[in-house]
Motif scaffolding. Structure first.
Motif, PDB file in Angstrom:
ATOM      1  N   ARG A 365       3.837  46.965  33.152  1.00 24.55           N
ATOM      2  CA  ARG A 365       4.934  46.670  32.233  1.00 24.55           C
ATOM      3  C   ARG A 365       6.235  47.196  32.822  1.00 24.55           C
ATOM      4  O   ARG A 365       6.364  48.373  33.132  1.00 24.55           O
ATOM      5  CB  ARG A 365       4.672  47.318  30.866  1.00 24.55           C
ATOM      6  N   GLY A 366       7.215  46.323  32.970  1.00 22.70           N
ATOM      7  CA  GLY A 366       8.485  46.710  33.570  1.00 22.70           C
ATOM      8  C   GLY A 366       8.615  46.322  35.028  1.00 22.70           C
ATOM      9  O   GLY A 366       9.684  46.507  35.623  1.00 22.70           O
ATOM     10  N   TRP A 367       7.539  45.799  35.642  1.00 24.72           N
ATOM     11  CA  TRP A 367       7.627  45.402  37.048  1.00 24.72           C
ATOM     12  C   TRP A 367       8.738  44.364  37.272  1.00 24.72           C
ATOM     13  O   TRP A 367       9.458  44.443  38.272  1.00 24.72           O
ATOM     14  CB  TRP A 367       6.276  44.844  37.516  1.00 24.72           C
ATOM     15  N   GLU A 368       8.866  43.425  36.361  1.00 26.06           N
ATOM     16  CA  GLU A 368       9.879  42.381  36.534  1.00 26.06           C
ATOM     17  C   GLU A 368      11.287  42.970  36.522  1.00 26.06           C
ATOM     18  O   GLU A 368      12.124  42.626  37.364  1.00 26.06           O
ATOM     19  CB  GLU A 368       9.728  41.341  35.426  1.00 26.06           C
ATOM     20  N   ARG A 369      11.542  43.832  35.552  1.00 29.17           N
ATOM     21  CA  ARG A 369      12.894  44.386  35.415  1.00 29.17           C
ATOM     22  C   ARG A 369      13.299  45.193  36.652  1.00 29.17           C
ATOM     23  O   ARG A 369      14.443  45.136  37.102  1.00 29.17           O
ATOM     24  CB  ARG A 369      12.963  45.256  34.156  1.00 29.17           C
ATOM     25  N   ILE A 370      12.370  45.958  37.209  1.00 29.28           N
ATOM     26  CA  ILE A 370      12.685  46.742  38.408  1.00 29.28           C
ATOM     27  C   ILE A 370      12.927  45.822  39.601  1.00 29.28           C
ATOM     28  O   ILE A 370      13.856  46.028  40.388  1.00 29.28           O
ATOM     29  CB  ILE A 370      11.550  47.743  38.698  1.00 29.28           C
ATOM     30  N   ALA A 371      12.102  44.791  39.741  1.00 30.41           N
ATOM     31  CA  ALA A 371      12.290  43.831  40.837  1.00 30.41           C
ATOM     32  C   ALA A 371      13.625  43.110  40.707  1.00 30.41           C
ATOM     33  O   ALA A 371      14.301  42.835  41.716  1.00 30.41           O
ATOM     34  CB  ALA A 371      11.136  42.828  40.865  1.00 30.41           C
ATOM     35  N   ALA A 373      16.362  44.363  39.378  1.00 31.07           N
ATOM     36  CA  ALA A 373      17.398  45.318  39.790  1.00 31.07           C
ATOM     37  C   ALA A 373      17.448  45.438  41.308  1.00 31.07           C
ATOM     38  O   ALA A 373      18.532  45.560  41.900  1.00 31.07           O
ATOM     39  CB  ALA A 373      17.120  46.677  39.148  1.00 31.07           C
ATOM     40  N   PHE A 374      16.272  45.419  41.931  1.00 26.51           N
ATOM     41  CA  PHE A 374      16.178  45.449  43.395  1.00 26.51           C
ATOM     42  C   PHE A 374      16.888  44.235  43.981  1.00 26.51           C
ATOM     43  O   PHE A 374      17.744  44.352  44.879  1.00 26.51           O
ATOM     44  CB  PHE A 374      14.695  45.459  43.771  1.00 26.51           C
ATOM     45  N   ALA A 375      16.570  43.050  43.462  1.00 26.89           N
ATOM     46  CA  ALA A 375      17.164  41.821  43.979  1.00 26.89           C
ATOM     47  C   ALA A 375      18.670  41.797  43.741  1.00 26.89           C
ATOM     48  O   ALA A 375      19.449  41.360  44.606  1.00 26.89           O
ATOM     49  CB  ALA A 375      16.501  40.609  43.327  1.00 26.89           C
ATOM     50  N   ALA A 376      19.121  42.288  42.571  1.00 29.81           N
ATOM     51  CA  ALA A 376      20.554  42.289  42.273  1.00 29.81           C
ATOM     52  C   ALA A 376      21.318  43.168  43.250  1.00 29.81           C
ATOM     53  O   ALA A 376      22.421  42.822  43.698  1.00 29.81           O
ATOM     54  CB  ALA A 376      20.789  42.759  40.841  1.00 29.81           C
ATOM     55  N   LEU A 377      20.750  44.312  43.612  1.00 31.14           N
ATOM     56  CA  LEU A 377      21.430  45.216  44.536  1.00 31.14           C
ATOM     57  C   LEU A 377      21.452  44.644  45.950  1.00 31.14           C
ATOM     58  O   LEU A 377      22.456  44.746  46.666  1.00 31.14           O
ATOM     59  CB  LEU A 377      20.746  46.584  44.529  1.00 31.14           C
ATOM     60  N   VAL A 378      20.350  44.020  46.360  1.00 32.14           N
ATOM     61  CA  VAL A 378      20.250  43.497  47.727  1.00 32.14           C
ATOM     62  C   VAL A 378      21.085  42.239  47.897  1.00 32.14           C
ATOM     63  O   VAL A 378      21.849  42.104  48.863  1.00 32.14           O
ATOM     64  CB  VAL A 378      18.779  43.231  48.085  1.00 32.14           C
ATOM     65  N   HIS A 379      20.951  41.290  46.971  1.00 36.81           N
ATOM     66  CA  HIS A 379      21.562  39.971  47.158  1.00 36.81           C
ATOM     67  C   HIS A 379      22.980  39.879  46.619  1.00 36.81           C
ATOM     68  O   HIS A 379      23.801  39.123  47.162  1.00 36.81           O
ATOM     69  CB  HIS A 379      20.704  38.898  46.481  1.00 36.81           C
ATOM     70  N   GLU A 380      23.294  40.636  45.547  1.00 39.84           N
ATOM     71  CA  GLU A 380      24.604  40.502  44.918  1.00 39.84           C
ATOM     72  C   GLU A 380      25.421  41.790  45.000  1.00 39.84           C
ATOM     73  O   GLU A 380      26.538  41.838  44.475  1.00 39.84           O
ATOM     74  CB  GLU A 380      24.428  40.100  43.445  1.00 39.84           C
ATOM     75  N   HIS A 381      24.837  42.853  45.589  1.00 44.05           N
ATOM     76  CA  HIS A 381      25.501  44.158  45.675  1.00 44.05           C
ATOM     77  C   HIS A 381      25.911  44.636  44.277  1.00 44.05           C
ATOM     78  O   HIS A 381      26.952  45.279  44.095  1.00 44.05           O
ATOM     79  CB  HIS A 381      26.711  44.104  46.600  1.00 44.05           C
ATOM     80  N   ASP A 382      25.062  44.328  43.293  1.00 45.52           N
ATOM     81  CA  ASP A 382      25.336  44.673  41.905  1.00 45.52           C
ATOM     82  C   ASP A 382      24.449  45.843  41.500  1.00 45.52           C
ATOM     83  O   ASP A 382      23.235  45.697  41.346  1.00 45.52           O
ATOM     84  CB  ASP A 382      25.048  43.464  41.009  1.00 45.52           C
ATOM     85  N   SER A 550       8.705  30.751  38.870  1.00 41.18           N
ATOM     86  CA  SER A 550       9.325  30.339  40.136  1.00 41.18           C
ATOM     87  C   SER A 550      10.828  30.520  40.154  1.00 41.18           C
ATOM     88  O   SER A 550      11.456  30.397  41.198  1.00 41.18           O
ATOM     89  CB  SER A 550       8.999  28.867  40.425  1.00 41.18           C
ATOM     90  N   GLU A 551      11.447  30.808  38.966  1.00 46.27           N
ATOM     91  CA  GLU A 551      12.899  30.958  38.923  1.00 46.27           C
ATOM     92  C   GLU A 551      13.274  32.432  38.795  1.00 46.27           C
ATOM     93  O   GLU A 551      12.595  33.191  38.101  1.00 46.27           O
ATOM     94  CB  GLU A 551      13.484  30.183  37.730  1.00 46.27           C
ATOM     95  N   PRO A 552      14.369  32.861  39.435  1.00 46.27           N
ATOM     96  CA  PRO A 552      14.742  34.274  39.413  1.00 46.27           C
ATOM     97  C   PRO A 552      14.912  34.852  38.019  1.00 46.27           C
ATOM     98  O   PRO A 552      14.657  36.024  37.793  1.00 46.27           O
ATOM     99  CB  PRO A 552      16.073  34.302  40.182  1.00 46.27           C
ATOM    100  N   ASN A 553      15.357  34.058  37.043  1.00 47.37           N
ATOM    101  CA  ASN A 553      15.629  34.592  35.720  1.00 47.37           C
ATOM    102  C   ASN A 553      14.480  34.424  34.744  1.00 47.37           C
ATOM    103  O   ASN A 553      14.575  34.810  33.591  1.00 47.37           O
ATOM    104  CB  ASN A 553      16.880  33.928  35.123  1.00 47.37           C
ATOM    105  N   SER A 554      13.386  33.794  35.199  1.00 46.65           N
ATOM    106  CA  SER A 554      12.307  33.529  34.261  1.00 46.65           C
ATOM    107  C   SER A 554      11.641  34.810  33.793  1.00 46.65           C
ATOM    108  O   SER A 554      11.107  34.865  32.691  1.00 46.65           O
ATOM    109  CB  SER A 554      11.264  32.609  34.892  1.00 46.65           C
ATOM    110  N   GLY A 555      11.682  35.854  34.627  1.00 46.59           N
ATOM    111  CA  GLY A 555      11.092  37.116  34.215  1.00 46.59           C
ATOM    112  C   GLY A 555      11.786  37.686  32.992  1.00 46.59           C
ATOM    113  O   GLY A 555      11.158  38.215  32.090  1.00 46.59           O
ATOM    114  N   ALA A 556      13.117  37.550  32.953  1.00 46.22           N
ATOM    115  CA  ALA A 556      13.860  38.059  31.806  1.00 46.22           C
ATOM    116  C   ALA A 556      13.472  37.316  30.539  1.00 46.22           C
ATOM    117  O   ALA A 556      13.392  37.883  29.457  1.00 46.22           O
ATOM    118  CB  ALA A 556      15.361  37.931  32.061  1.00 46.22           C
TER     119      ALA A 556
END
Length: 579
Positions: A365-371, A373-382, A550-556
């Motif tokens: 539980r929470g794996w999606e949210r952490i991933a 955040a990881f992707a946001a920092l790497v790809h968007e520097h957010d 398959s979509e980046p936002n589907s986890g949310a």
């Protein structure tokens, strides 16, 4: 049953006799471990606690009540608590569930029952079954140590088939915790962002971290010196016994998660004839309390981290962080190094980054949210998603951390020489770099803790009529070997193992294979048949890992859909009890 003489023990020039049968008036109280003297207080407490450990072991092996520990004044009088005055709960969720709340007054020091008192916050949801089906009290502890358990009186509603309706569910904040008074706090802003790095790859980092740990220990000693000397597992066990007396019951039922399983083991060792039914989920290994258990956790968390990064790789189309687990892990450690040099958003450094990912080690539980955040920092520097995760994890100050240390630092001795810590942790780090140094510094205040440590007690369930144990195979916080050890020590117990599961203390979360057996045990005492050999008696499959699609936002989107039957407030209470 007649009282039968089975053995005796001579200590301090006195002979104490151990009896089998009903409880007698010869009873030790945990407060006698910490007798106060005008001079030589620390050495005297240490001596008395050692004698107490010996008498406890002898009493357990003899099969009868344990003789009392003694000091200069002899046997301490037994404490009889006043009844709890129940009233309306301040918490809205408890109030809407029909809970009652109150405070239990207990001695700070059980060796001085007429001395200073402290107040334990307690909640109760009474049984709704017919009186003929009533099965008594069910005390619940969420673990930690240092976790607030007052809201866990709600847990009965999560038991399948209304099997929880036949019990009075009792949640309580242990001494020093949450709404209990006094509550321990040492440095409320201890987990503010932009902290020193964890890995001491230079003398500067090691020096800063050692000073930080010593300063926290000093702050606790200044904040509540008297309370600090009376926060231990054995004293919480005495509080549980006082709670039983205050509620007017001959026996208790008990449901413990994580550290709460050790609390249950010690209560069952001390008061085996006061235990009716015992459920222990995420089982602590009593042989390794607590320095060794933390080193073993480091290896286990690294294994779960590898499984998590493999999962991220499986969903590359959602996160684009690597097609293999190894590639994802390289990217994680690369980001860790970069954050050492320049914290993201000025606040998320390598220590905060490690803490965010540590949450993944406690379950899926929470794996999606952490991933995300990881992707946001790497790809968007957010850094904002990472900041929100970190702030949510440390939003409640340092109370649970302070009590965690107060208990773990004094339940058993820790190495005092830093050279021992350094050697052990670099050795483990070579195999498990993910969490080893983060865990070392989390526990570092124990090296200079002001309150004296006692000796680890020998847990025994020989006289306990039954216990249901639950553990997931790859539980990082309480590795599976601990459940097997407790199964050996509790010969009337049964173990439910969750093959390949990574969730810590995940019962009553919608896994029918696990939860239905808990319900059967609570309903009629039915345990799974015990198998021969050193293994689980029932093996269940874990709940499936989340599927972000398959979509980046589907986890949310999927996060808004409940995946378990466990009430949100209970998940929050259990999560707050975990680091």
């Amino acid at each position: 049953m007649p009282i039968t003489l089975v053995g005796s023990l001579r200590t301090e020039g006195r002979t104490w006799t151990s009896f089998a049968g009903r409880n007698t008036k010869l009873r030790w109280t945990v407060g006698e471990q910490r007798q106060h003297h005008e001079s030589g207080r620390a050495s005297e407490r240490k001596r008395v606690r050692k004698n107490l450990a010996v008498t406890l072991i002898v009493g357990v092996l003899a099969g009868g009540p344990v003789p009392p520990a003694t000091g200069a004044t002899g046997v301490a009088p037994e404490f009889e608590p006043a009844p709890i005055r129940w009233g309306q709960c301040g918490d809205g969720k408890l109030r809407r569930a029909g809970a009652e709340c109150g405070f239990l007054r207990v001695p700070l020091d059980y060796a001085r029952p007429n001395g200073r008192k402290i107040s334990l916050a307690v909640s109760r949801i009474e049984h709704t079954s017919p009186e003929a089906e009533y099965q008594g009290l069910m005390l619940v502890n969420p673990g930690g140590p240092g976790g607030s358990g007052r809201k866990l009186s709600l847990l009965g509603g999560a038991v399948p088939g209304a099997a929880g309706s036949t019990y009075d569910w009792i949640g309580f904040d242990p001494r020093g915790v949450g709404a209990s008074r006094p509550a321990l706090s040492c440095e409320p802003d201890h987990f503010s962002t932009d902290r020193p790095a964890y890995v001491p790859d230079g003398e500067g980092v090691e020096r800063k971290r050692l000073r930080r740990g010593a300063d926290y220990a000093t702050a606790c000693a200044r904040a509540a010196p008297e309370l600090l000397e009376h926060l231990s597992t054995t004293e919480t066990v005495e509080d549980m016994e006082s709670l039983r007396k205050a509620l007017g019951r001959e026996r208790i039922n008990y449901y413990g998660f994580s550290y709460g399983t050790y609390l249950g083991q010690v209560y069952a060792t001390r008061y085996p004839r006061r235990v009716r039914r015992l459920v222990l989920d995420g089982v602590v290994d009593p042989r390794k309390v607590w320095y060794r258990s933390n080193l073993e956790q480091d290896l286990a968390f690294d294994r779960v981290f590898a499984r998590y990064t493999d999962w991220i790789a499986e969903h590359h189309s959602a996160y684009h962080l690597g097609r293999t687990g190894e590639e994802v892990r390289r990217r994680y450690y690369q980001r860790l190094t970069e954050l050492d040099r320049a914290p993201a958003g000025g606040v998320i450094g390598s220590a905060e980054w490690t803490d965010i990912f540590l949450r993944a080690g406690y379950g899926t539980r929470g794996w999606e949210r952490i991933a995300e955040a990881f992707a946001a920092l790497v790809h968007e520097h957010d850094p904002e998603p990472a900041k929100r995760l970190y702030e949510a994890a440390h939003s409640q100050g340092d109370n649970s951390y302070a009590v965690y240390l107060a208990i773990e630092c004094t339940d058993a001795e820790w190495p005092k020489r830093w050279s021992t810590w350094r050697t052990d942790h670099w050795r483990v780090y070579a195999r498990a770099p993910f969490e080893t140094w983060g865990n070392a510094w989390y526990n570092a205040p124990c090296r200079t803790w002001s309150a004296p440590a006692g000796d680890r007690l020998r847990v025994s369930g020989d006289d306990v009529s039954g216990a249901l144990l639950i553990n997931q195979e790859f539980d990082a916080a309480t590795p599976y070997s601990g459940a097997l050890e407790v199964r050996r020590r509790f010969p009337e117990s049964a173990l439910i193992g969750v093959r390949s599961g990574v969730t810590h203390s995940g019962s009553l979360s919608g896994n029918a294979c696990v939860d239905d057996r808990i319900a059967a045990y609570l309903a009629d005492g039915e345990l799974p048949e015990r198998k021969r050999g050193d293994r689980a008696d029932v093996v269940c499959a874990p709940l499936p890992a989340p599927d972000p699609g398959s979509e980046p936002n589907s986890g949310a989107k999927r996060r808004s859909e409940p995946r378990t039957t466990q009430p949100t407030v209970l998940r929050t209470a259990l999560r707050s009890a975990r680091r």
